[in-house]
Design a protein around this motif. Structure first.
Motif, PDB file in Angstrom:
ATOM      1  N   GLY A  25      44.676  50.676   5.497  1.00  0.00           N
ATOM      2  CA  GLY A  25      45.892  50.016   5.447  1.00  0.00           C
ATOM      3  C   GLY A  25      46.693  50.693   6.617  1.00  0.00           C
ATOM      4  N   PRO A  26      48.075  50.524   6.820  1.00  0.00           N
ATOM      5  CA  PRO A  26      49.099  50.737   8.015  1.00  0.00           C
ATOM      6  C   PRO A  26      49.091  52.361   7.742  1.00  0.00           C
ATOM      7  N   LYS A  27      49.075  53.032   6.318  1.00  0.00           N
ATOM      8  CA  LYS A  27      49.252  54.328   6.557  1.00  0.00           C
ATOM      9  C   LYS A  27      48.210  55.171   5.945  1.00  0.00           C
ATOM     10  N   SER A  28      47.135  54.519   5.231  1.00  0.00           N
ATOM     11  CA  SER A  28      46.138  55.374   4.563  1.00  0.00           C
ATOM     12  C   SER A  28      45.074  54.502   4.492  1.00  0.00           C
ATOM     13  N   ARG A  29      43.956  55.056   3.824  1.00  0.00           N
ATOM     14  CA  ARG A  29      42.837  54.378   3.383  1.00  0.00           C
ATOM     15  C   ARG A  29      42.903  54.124   1.911  1.00  0.00           C
ATOM     16  N   TYR A  30      42.009  53.044   1.465  1.00  0.00           N
ATOM     17  CA  TYR A  30      42.050  52.751   0.090  1.00  0.00           C
ATOM     18  C   TYR A  30      40.658  52.750  -0.475  1.00  0.00           C
ATOM     19  N   LEU A  31      40.267  53.821  -1.372  1.00  0.00           N
ATOM     20  CA  LEU A  31      38.947  53.907  -1.684  1.00  0.00           C
ATOM     21  C   LEU A  31      38.809  53.645  -3.068  1.00  0.00           C
ATOM     22  N   GLY A  32      37.680  53.007  -3.332  1.00  0.00           N
ATOM     23  CA  GLY A  32      37.515  52.598  -4.975  1.00  0.00           C
ATOM     24  C   GLY A  32      38.448  51.467  -5.356  1.00  0.00           C
ATOM     25  N   GLU A  33      39.068  51.961  -6.491  1.00  0.00           N
ATOM     26  CA  GLU A  33      40.015  51.012  -7.345  1.00  0.00           C
ATOM     27  C   GLU A  33      41.185  50.513  -6.405  1.00  0.00           C
ATOM     28  N   PRO A  34      41.739  51.212  -5.628  1.00  0.00           N
ATOM     29  CA  PRO A  34      42.984  50.962  -4.911  1.00  0.00           C
ATOM     30  C   PRO A  34      42.419  50.156  -3.623  1.00  0.00           C
ATOM     31  N   ALA A  35      41.251  50.086  -3.511  1.00  0.00           N
ATOM     32  CA  ALA A  35      40.497  48.880  -2.413  1.00  0.00           C
ATOM     33  C   ALA A  35      40.291  47.851  -3.166  1.00  0.00           C
ATOM     34  N   LYS A  36      39.941  47.723  -4.398  1.00  0.00           N
ATOM     35  CA  LYS A  36      39.796  46.498  -5.156  1.00  0.00           C
ATOM     36  C   LYS A  36      41.164  45.841  -5.425  1.00  0.00           C
ATOM     37  N   THR A  37      42.158  46.610  -5.636  1.00  0.00           N
ATOM     38  CA  THR A  37      43.299  45.906  -6.194  1.00  0.00           C
ATOM     39  C   THR A  37      44.135  45.216  -4.796  1.00  0.00           C
ATOM     40  N   GLN A  38      43.890  45.957  -3.583  1.00  0.00           N
ATOM     41  CA  GLN A  38      44.282  45.389  -2.404  1.00  0.00           C
ATOM     42  C   GLN A  38      43.564  44.208  -1.637  1.00  0.00           C
ATOM     43  N   GLU A  39      42.164  44.185  -2.184  1.00  0.00           N
ATOM     44  CA  GLU A  39      41.107  43.451  -1.312  1.00  0.00           C
ATOM     45  C   GLU A  39      41.649  41.886  -1.020  1.00  0.00           C
ATOM     46  N   ILE A  40      42.174  41.322  -1.815  1.00  0.00           N
ATOM     47  CA  ILE A  40      42.618  39.831  -1.413  1.00  0.00           C
ATOM     48  C   ILE A  40      43.923  39.952  -0.149  1.00  0.00           C
ATOM     49  N   SER A  41      44.746  40.852  -0.540  1.00  0.00           N
ATOM     50  CA  SER A  41      45.870  40.897   0.646  1.00  0.00           C
ATOM     51  C   SER A  41      45.313  41.649   1.863  1.00  0.00           C
ATOM     52  N   ASN A  42      44.160  42.197   1.773  1.00  0.00           N
ATOM     53  CA  ASN A  42      43.758  42.892   3.004  1.00  0.00           C
ATOM     54  C   ASN A  42      42.120  42.624   3.382  1.00  0.00           C
ATOM     55  N   LEU A  43      41.882  41.624   3.267  1.00  0.00           N
ATOM     56  CA  LEU A  43      40.377  41.055   3.511  1.00  0.00           C
ATOM     57  C   LEU A  43      39.741  41.476   4.492  1.00  0.00           C
ATOM     58  N   LYS A  44      40.489  41.426   5.806  1.00  0.00           N
ATOM     59  CA  LYS A  44      39.545  41.679   7.015  1.00  0.00           C
ATOM     60  C   LYS A  44      39.628  43.533   7.262  1.00  0.00           C
ATOM     61  N   ASN A  45      40.454  44.019   6.215  1.00  0.00           N
ATOM     62  CA  ASN A  45      40.261  45.587   6.396  1.00  0.00           C
ATOM     63  C   ASN A  45      39.633  46.137   5.360  1.00  0.00           C
TER      64      ASN A  45
END
Length: 717
Positions: free
Chosen positions: A42-62
């Motif tokens: 993301g713009p400030k940090s990484r998303y690992l595990g559950e947070p990555a799944k939560t934002q997957e659709i809105s952040n597909l390319k990353n």
């Protein structure tokens, strides 16, 4: 010291820990027993595990998935091209290794598959540490049996970068077999026929079958066969393709042109598949899928089975192959144990049961069996736990050969040798002997590249043997090299040494007939006879030979740099999380003070103080939702301190009043307690006095009873 087992899956990862009372599967921060195997940026940090799944659709390319299947691969590998269908971030080449290009903290960054795996393993480590309340280092992790040396080394490097020590990389089905066998108390012993169990593991992407023989205290893998592209996601893909065609016709929308729509339909298809495992039909409804169009459909189980019939027709292939390699028939198998989420599909269960002609067994937890087996293995290898001894005899899945340069002094020398054959026991050590007059190289590679997954390079490593020289008579140096395929399934030439032929005398063992004759002789005469000896040549170790190894493992400098980068990213993630926490604290404090100033704190502040505090709260709220939306942790703390400076005197008066009331209440309670104590003391004293009086009366009665009767004599006349 921690004991952790990890089932590192393509879709989800399950973590198990060994405790004094047994093995437990732990939950993550949102209380799920499985953590999505995803890394997002993301713009400030990484998303690992559950947070990555939560934002997957809105952040597909990353967002990057399929981490396990990218490890140790190159971009041109056809298997990687298959994975690109399931990974929304673009895959790129990074110095010969596949990686992903993402936008992180506003910049385009490239991370290798090894780095991406290490990021996810950092999350696994943090989850286990939070549960155990201990630092986590030792771990056993599962891998598919078809993983090659280069893939296994990539996972070892990733674990080291994440600060983990992998005690063992364990094949999936072997881990399930250990979890099955170590708890059984009725396994055959001695010369009894071993119990033969077929472990069928069908997960999200992979189908494996291992034939395992059990005896008391040990398991022996006889064979392992697999289909690397058969699993839950292939069922999901069949559904997605079907609905893409249906929606094109019915709603005139092309979901394959929209990444977000594809992910949403994929998630709905996975849910539909699970419902159809227990029901005959199920609906599919997605609101505003794309172009503001709501979609609806209905699917019957028979329709799903028709869609996946090409897959189901392949279900028997790994089973047949495993039996053939184990040189066994269906009748030789005692139990068929199923694990893996995809084994819940009724049609699959029917095909497997029809193949073996026996009832299937589901004594293991299908989702957690492999993680539990890894935790048992970690407990066995760890000095912390005392676990029942259980030997694990796994096998080599690909034949490995060594090749070397021909010596000019030995023109007819063979230059290759298959050292580890398919089916050999693993771990295993072989000693290679070379006759040389100078330093030489040898190379290890897989003997049959066509067996390897995708287009993996069959090369394993090159080893240079130094300090080799002819002796004083210009004779060959006899070089011995110790090649070891360790318990991770990784090959190394661990050590080298040279020997010399030395002539020594050794006693000649007497023949059995002679021994019988000698029994009749006088013992003293036997002692007098000289011992018969003979001269023999034996090889005696004379010194070590240094070996320079070149393998696919990262060199220590690169690993250290990656570990340093990972630590910096962890600190950045923590700072962002702490900042968000302080921001939430400030927001909560503003609302809390606004509610309390006219209620709880009303009588402790005059109108001027109330007005001033309300103005401060309003100003802080306006700032928070405007320029304060993206402030630093220190600024949020400072804003909180500003409000507390205004509210402090009011809050202090409230707490002073509370303290006075508590003190008064404590005084009342103390007085009541003192009164109760005095009353109890008085009652006790009265009781004692009563007891004393009763005792005195009893003594007087006893004394009266002891006096003699008086005799009254008549008066004399």
């Amino acid at each position: 010291m921690s004991v952790v087992g990890v089932d590192f899956g393509t879709l989800n990862t399950v973590i198990a820990v060994a405790r004094n009372r047994g093995v437990d599967v732990i939950t993550n921060e949102v209380s799920n027993r499985a953590t999505p195997s995803l890394v997002g940026f993301g713009p400030k940090s990484r998303y690992l595990g559950e947070p990555a799944k939560t934002q997957e659709i809105s952040n597909l390319k990353n967002t990057v998935g399929s981490l396990k299947r990218l490890a140790g691969r190159v971009l041109s590998d056809p298997d990687v091209q298959i994975e690109q269908q399931f990974v929304s971030a673009p895959l790129v080449d990074i110095n010969g290794q596949v990686g992903a290009e993402v936008t992180y903290m506003g910049k385009k960054e490239k991370y290798t598959s090894t780095q991406l795996v290490s990021m996810f393993l950092s999350k696994v480590k943090a989850t286990a540490s939070a549960e155990l309340k201990l630092p986590v280092s030792d771990m056993v992790m599962s891998v598919p049996a078809w993983f090659t040396d280069i893939q296994r080394r990539a996972l070892m490097d990733a674990a080291e970068i994440a600060g983990l020590k992998l005690l063992r990389l364990m094949n999936d089905t072997t881990a399930a077999a250990l979890g099955y066998g170590i708890t059984k108390t009725d396994l055959p012993t001695g010369d009894e026929k071993p119990r033969r169990v077929a472990f069928v593991d069908i997960g999200h992407t992979n189908y494996s079958c291992s034939i395992v023989e059990f005896k008391k205290g040990e398991l022996t893998v006889k064979s392992t066969a697999y289909d690397r592209h058969f699993g839950g996601r292939d069922f999901d893909k069949a559904l997605v393709d079907h609905f893409a065609e249906e929606f094109q016709t019915k709603y005139k929308i092309d979901i394959k042109s929209n990444g977000k729509a594809m992910v949403r339909v994929g998630a709905a298809a996975e849910k539909l598949k699970k419902i159809l495992s227990a029901n005959q039909q199920a609906p599919l409804n997605i609101e505003s899928l794309m172009n503001d169009v709501d979609v609806q459909s209905m699917m019957k189980r028979e329709e799903l089975e028709a869609l996946v019939e090409p897959l189901l027709q392949r279900a028997h292939v790994p089973l047949e192959q495993a039996l053939a390699e184990a040189k066994l028939t269906k009748e030789d198998i005692d139990i068929i144990e199923l694990v893996g989420g995809c084994t819940r599909v009724p049609a699959l269960k029917e095909r497997i049961q029809a193949f073996f002609g026996k009832t299937l067994s589901f004594t293991l937890n299908q989702d957690e069996a492999i993680a539990r087996g890894c935790a048992f293995s970690c407990a066995i290898l760890s000095p912390v736990f005392r676990v029942r001894d259980f030997a694990i005899h796994d096998i080599v899945n690909y034949p490995i050969e060594f090749t070397w340069e021909k010596s000019p002094d030995i023109p007819d020398e063979d230059t290759s040798l298959t050292v580890f054959n398919k089916g050999n026991v693993m771990p295993s050590t072989k000693i290679l002997t070379f006759y040389r007059k100078e330093a030489f190289n040898l190379e290890a590679k897989y003997a049959k590249p066509e067996l390897l997954p995708g287009k993996i390079n069959p090369w394993i490593g090159q080893f240079t043997v130094k300090n080799v020289k002819a002796d004083s008579k210009d004779d060959f140096m006899i070089c011995k090299l110790k090649a070891r395929l360790n318990l991770h399934g990784i090959l190394n030439v661990e050590s080298g040494y040279y020997v010399e032929d030395v002539e020594i005398e050794e006693p000649i063992p007497e023949e059995k007939e002679g021994e019988k004759k000698d029994d009749k002789k006088d013992p003293d005469a036997m002692d007098a006879e000289p011992t018969k000896t003979r001269k023999v040549k034996k090889q005696v170790r004379k010194g070590d030979l240094p070996i320079i190894s070149g393998t696919s493992s990262l060199d220590q400098t690169k690993k250290d740099a990656a570990a340093e980068q990972e630590s910096a990213m962890i600190m950045e993630d923590k700072l962002v999380a702490d900042t968000e926490e302080k921001k939430n604290e400030l927001e909560t404090y503003i609302y809390e003070m606004r509610n309390k100033i006219d209620d709880t704190y009303a009588e402790f502040a005059n109108e001027d103080e109330k007005t001033k505090l309300k103005a401060k709260l309003e100003a802080s709220e306006d700032w928070l939702y405007d320029e304060g939306e993206d402030a630093t942790k220190a600024v949020y703390v400072a804003k909180m301190d500003e409000i507390r400076a205004v509210a402090g005197p009011i809050v202090q008066r409230y707490f002073d009043k509370l303290e006075e009331e508590r003190a008064a209440q404590r005084a009342i309670e103390e007085a009541e307690a003192q009164k109760k104590r005095e009353m109890a003391e008085a009652a006790r004293a009265a009781a004692m006095a009563q007891e004393a009086a009763a005792a005195k009366d009893e003594e007087m009665t006893d004394a009266d009873a002891a006096k003699p009767d008086e005799i009254v004599e008549p008066e004399s006349k």
